[in-house]
Motif scaffolding. Structure first.
Motif, PDB file in Angstrom:
ATOM      1  N   ILE A  20      42.198  39.663  37.055  1.00 57.31           N
ATOM      2  CA  ILE A  20      41.483  38.849  37.969  1.00 57.31           C
ATOM      3  C   ILE A  20      39.994  39.740  38.067  1.00 57.31           C
ATOM      4  O   ILE A  20      39.014  38.938  38.317  1.00 57.31           O
ATOM      5  N   GLU A  21      39.515  40.630  38.270  1.00 56.41           N
ATOM      6  CA  GLU A  21      38.833  41.493  38.629  1.00 56.41           C
ATOM      7  C   GLU A  21      38.014  41.427  37.422  1.00 56.41           C
ATOM      8  O   GLU A  21      36.814  41.388  37.383  1.00 56.41           O
ATOM      9  N   SER A  24      36.314  37.448  37.285  1.00 55.81           N
ATOM     10  CA  SER A  24      35.945  37.183  38.140  1.00 55.81           C
ATOM     11  C   SER A  24      34.274  36.675  37.821  1.00 55.81           C
ATOM     12  O   SER A  24      33.333  36.728  38.549  1.00 55.81           O
ATOM     13  N   SER A  55      36.493  35.322  42.772  1.00 59.89           N
ATOM     14  CA  SER A  55      37.823  35.907  42.110  1.00 59.89           C
ATOM     15  C   SER A  55      39.356  35.258  43.278  1.00 59.89           C
ATOM     16  O   SER A  55      40.240  35.045  42.148  1.00 59.89           O
ATOM     17  N   GLU A  56      38.576  33.850  43.357  1.00 60.28           N
ATOM     18  CA  GLU A  56      40.075  33.389  44.626  1.00 60.28           C
ATOM     19  C   GLU A  56      40.110  31.908  43.185  1.00 60.28           C
ATOM     20  O   GLU A  56      41.076  31.352  42.871  1.00 60.28           O
ATOM     21  N   ARG A  59      41.291  34.121  40.757  1.00 60.57           N
ATOM     22  CA  ARG A  59      43.446  33.959  40.493  1.00 60.57           C
ATOM     23  C   ARG A  59      44.080  32.388  40.886  1.00 60.57           C
ATOM     24  O   ARG A  59      45.565  32.328  40.210  1.00 60.57           O
TER      25      ARG A  59
END
Length: 224
Positions: A20-21, A24, A55-56, A59
């Motif tokens: 995710i990091e 993104s 980020s969402e 995810r």
């Protein structure tokens, strides 16, 4: 007793926070590549695409792939090892060392044995990429942005290797031309991390096919 998740799914779950990091930085790029490989259902793709927070979005992409099972999970792992993804997200280099083991005859997931080596590979990668010495300054980016005209999309795609999807997003987010070009250059700097030096940018923008006037790149040669 509940069946234990497949090895491919467990690998994605273990690396979820790290992915995710990293992803993104350009959530739309990985989403479009995942969709091209049919790793998401049509409904799932629309759900992930509608999310505006990078980020969402990443995810939700990972969650959707995990829910689809081991075949989709392995497909995403293979995708993350491809050159286009590795170049776009330099910190993904650790994925090349991730190998998913198959289940042994006793039904135990031997991929757990690789958990420690995978995590060990992430740490030095972050340390190397976070140094970032000699990064081009924002005032230099703005100076260059003012000199780039209507060919900014071509320069973004060919010189800076930025996806068309990202360029369209930048165009939608900014109404002023100079702000669009500045945002494009800032995105390049963010993605390049420690490689985003003024000299590197000068080299890319001085190439023959789209070379900018030398005077427009003088700010990149400043020594202070």
């Amino acid at each position: 007793m509940a069946e234990e998740p497949a090895a491919e799914v467990q690998v994605l779950r273990r690396q979820k926070a790290t992915l995710i990091e990293i992803l993104s930085a350009d959530a739309d790029f990985v989403l479009q590549h995942a969709d091209a490989r049919c790793l998401l259902s049509p409904h799932g793709y629309q759900q992930v695409k509608s999310c505006r927070i990078p980020s969402e979005k990443v995810r939700d992409l990972l969650d959707h792939v995990i829910q689809r099972g081991p075949e989709a999970a392995q497909g995403l792992l293979d995708l993350l090892k491809e050159q286009a993804l590795q170049e776009t997200y330099p910190m993904l280099c650790f994925v090349k060392d991730v190998q998913v083991e198959t289940l042994c005859s006793g039904g135990k997931d031997v991929s757990r044995k690789r958990k420690a080596p995978e995590l060990q590979n992430i740490v030095p990668t972050k340390q190397i990429c976070s140094k970032g010495c000699g990064l081009v300054k924002e005032r230099q980016l703005m100076s260059v942005a003012r000199s780039i005209g209507r060919s900014w999309r071509e320069i973004g795609r060919l010189a800076l290797d930025i996806s068309s999807v990202k360029l369209e997003q930048i165009e939608e987010d900014h109404s002023l031309h100079v702000e669009r070009v500045f945002s494009m250059l800032r995105y390049w700097r963010t993605r390049q991390r420690g490689k985003a030096t003024a000299a590197h940018l000068h080299s890319l923008l001085s190439q023959e096919d789209w070379a900018l006037p030398p005077e427009s790149l003088e700010s990149l040669l400043e020594t202070d």
